[in-house]
Design an enzyme around this catalytic site. Structure first.
Site: not given
Ligand code: NAP
Length: 472
Positions: A245, A279
């Site tokens: 997602e 998102c």
């Molecule tokens: P993110 O930076 O991608 O982080 C998401 C999760 O992934 C966090 O728990 C992060 O941990 C973890 N993570 C980071 N590097 C990783 C790795 N190498 N392996 C496994 N996990 C890892 O996203 P965010 O800034 O928290 O959220 C914003 C993004 O989410 C936006 O792009 C938004 O559009 C998207 N989103 C999508 C939806 C949907 O339903 N399509 C809904 C909500 C949000 P850390 O926090 O420790 O880095």
């Protein structure tokens, strides 16, 4: 708060501070999990999967139902926690806590509905005297990796269906917002979930993420987050089930027959809630040339009225972004667009992590503020002349999560629904609308797999085929 790891609440000397994004004050601290913690969680989860698979559908329903009731009773406490750690205004915090109850209620219901089907094998030339049916079985160990922006509801959207399907779950919440997920674990345990069913480890995704997602004991990864991290997880995961997602830069098309007051109200609501950190936030408004300036006139007072500031003040309409660095990034992207000929109509200022709700007009599609995911409280406005051009502009992106159109003409609405490449399509509202009965997910690089308990519960299972070879 502590981690819930291998059936017990565990603390560590290495900690991560959790801060209120508005004033940077420390609200709590959580353990900084490391490789050894991931290994411990995986070994325990593998045993936990066997415990969970033995629970009946009724038992799983009872646990999730009780958890949903308990969350409903604790709405104010959960709403305040969400608001404090994430920065969304308190009304949105309460709203998210309510939505999380719906996600858990829906998941509880699905625990009773999971079923296979009979397959008419005798329809095949060699199928006579065969009786076939499918069984849905849990995947086993589910890794649920969640983003910061909905720290309770999006965890429930993974944990609820995963438990409903009889899996054991390891939750890795976002480092900025881990507290709501840990509170959810407390509630689930109080509601009768066997401790083997859930673990929650907090730590840097960049440091421990690879270990978790690459491990063969994990049979299903459910990830919500950025396209970049999603891409990395897909490459690292190997052969296992994955749901992605990811992000978007959602378009909203305004046709010349639209009711501009209604459009302006929709943009003010769907472009700025959670400080634009959704998102499916309305990011790119594509307005027919004939109504372009009237639309800007209708929108401007509505956006000016959105007071930005302390999220815990009931009067605030837009809270801070999750980090000051993100507000700085939004400010830079807006300035870059202005440097290229765009015009700030409302907002454009920043104080710490609070970026004022902003409208940027005359945006060219190739500007970063339009073609990348902005994820902040600014909406871009771009003119078009024909519906063909509007659809081309809407589709001119790697993303495809949600889109909207305002028109009274059924032909335009249907062309939009058929031709816009997006997982969710809204006619006469903005892209940011979701209820949990929907199959929710993106097309293209916005991801694959669907959430919403009815659909997610299937993603959390494997389908087995059983064939009886009968003598008569
Ligand atoms: P993110 O930076 O991608 O982080 C998401 C999760 O992934 C966090 O728990 C992060 O941990 C973890 N993570 C980071 N590097 C990783 C790795 N190498 N392996 C496994 N996990 C890892 O996203 P965010 O800034 O928290 O959220 C914003 C993004 O989410 C936006 O792009 C938004 O559009 C998207 N989103 C999508 C939806 C949907 O339903 N399509 C809904 C909500 C949000 P850390 O926090 O420790 O880095």
């Amino acid at each position: 708060m502590k981690n819930f790891l291998a059936g017990e609440w565990v603390d560590k000397s290495k900690k991560i501070e959790v801060r209120n994004p508005y004033d940077n004050s420390v609200i709590d601290a959580v353990p900084k999990a490391e490789a050894a913690d991931v290994e411990r969680a995986l070994a325990f989860a593998q045993r936990g999967a066997k415990v969970m698979a033995k629970l009946s559908g009724y038992e799983r329903w009872k646990i999730l139902r009780k958890a949903a009731d308990s969350m409903a009773a604790r709405n104010e406490e959960l709403g305040r926690l969400i608001s404090k750690e994430e920065g969304k205004i308190i009304a949105e915090g309460r709203g998210e806590a309510n939505r999380a109850v719906e996600a858990m209620t829906g998941s509880a219901e699905e625990a009773k509905r999971l079923h296979g089907e009979t397959v008419p094998l005798d329809g095949d030339p060699v199928g006579a005297n065969r009786l076939g049916f499918t069984l849905r079985v849990p995947c086993g160990v589910v890794a649920a990796i969640t983003p910061f922006n909905f720290p309770l509801n999006l965890v429930c959207h993974k944990v609820g269906p995963a438990l409903a399907a009889g899996n054991s779950v390891i939750v890795k919440p976002a480092t900025d917002t881990p507290l709501s997920a840990l509170r959810l674990v407390e509630i689930l345990l109080e509601s009768g979930l066997p401790p083997e069913g859930i673990q929650c480890i907090t730590g840097s995704g960049a440091e421990i993420g690879d270990l978790l997602v690459a491990d063969r004991r994990v049979r299903k990864i459910s990830f919500t987050g950025s396209r970049e991290v999603g891409d990395r997880i897909c490459r690292t995961a190997g052969i296992k089930k994955v749901t992605m997602e990811l992000g978007s830069n959602s378009p909203l098309i305004i046709m010349p027959d639209a009711d501009l007051e209604k459009v302006a109200a929709a943009v003010a609501s769907t472009g700025y809630s959670n400080a634009g950190q959704s998102c499916i936030s309305t990011q790119r408004v594509l307005a027919a040339g004939k109504v372009y300036s009237d639309f800007l006139s209708a929108l401007s007072p509505k956006v000016k009225a959105l007071s930005a500031g302390n999220q815990l003040d009931e009067k605030t309409k837009v809270g801070p972004m999750v980090r000051e660095a993100d507000a700085v990034r939004v400010e830079q992207w807006v300035q870059e667009a202005v440097g290229g000929g765009a015009r700030v109509v409302v907002g454009g200022s920043r104080q710490g992590a609070v970026y004022a709700p902003t409208v940027v007009a005359d945006v060219k599609p190739e500007m970063r503020i339009s073609c990348d995911e902005l994820f902040g409280p600014a909406v871009t406005v771009t003119p078009f002349q024909t519906i063909d051009e509007a659809i081309t502009l809407a589709n001119d992106t790697f993303y495809g999560l949600s889109a909207g159109i305002f028109t009274e003409k059924i032909e335009w609405a249907m062309r939009f629904a058929r031709e816009v490449e997006s997982g969710n399509l809204h006619i006469n509202w903005g892209p940011a609308w979701r209820v949990d009965l929907m199959p929710y997910g993106g097309l293209k690089e916005s991801g694959f797999g669907k959430e919403g308990p009815r659909y997610a519960v299937e993603e959390m299972t494997e389908l087995k085929m059983v064939v009886f070879h009968l003598s008569t």
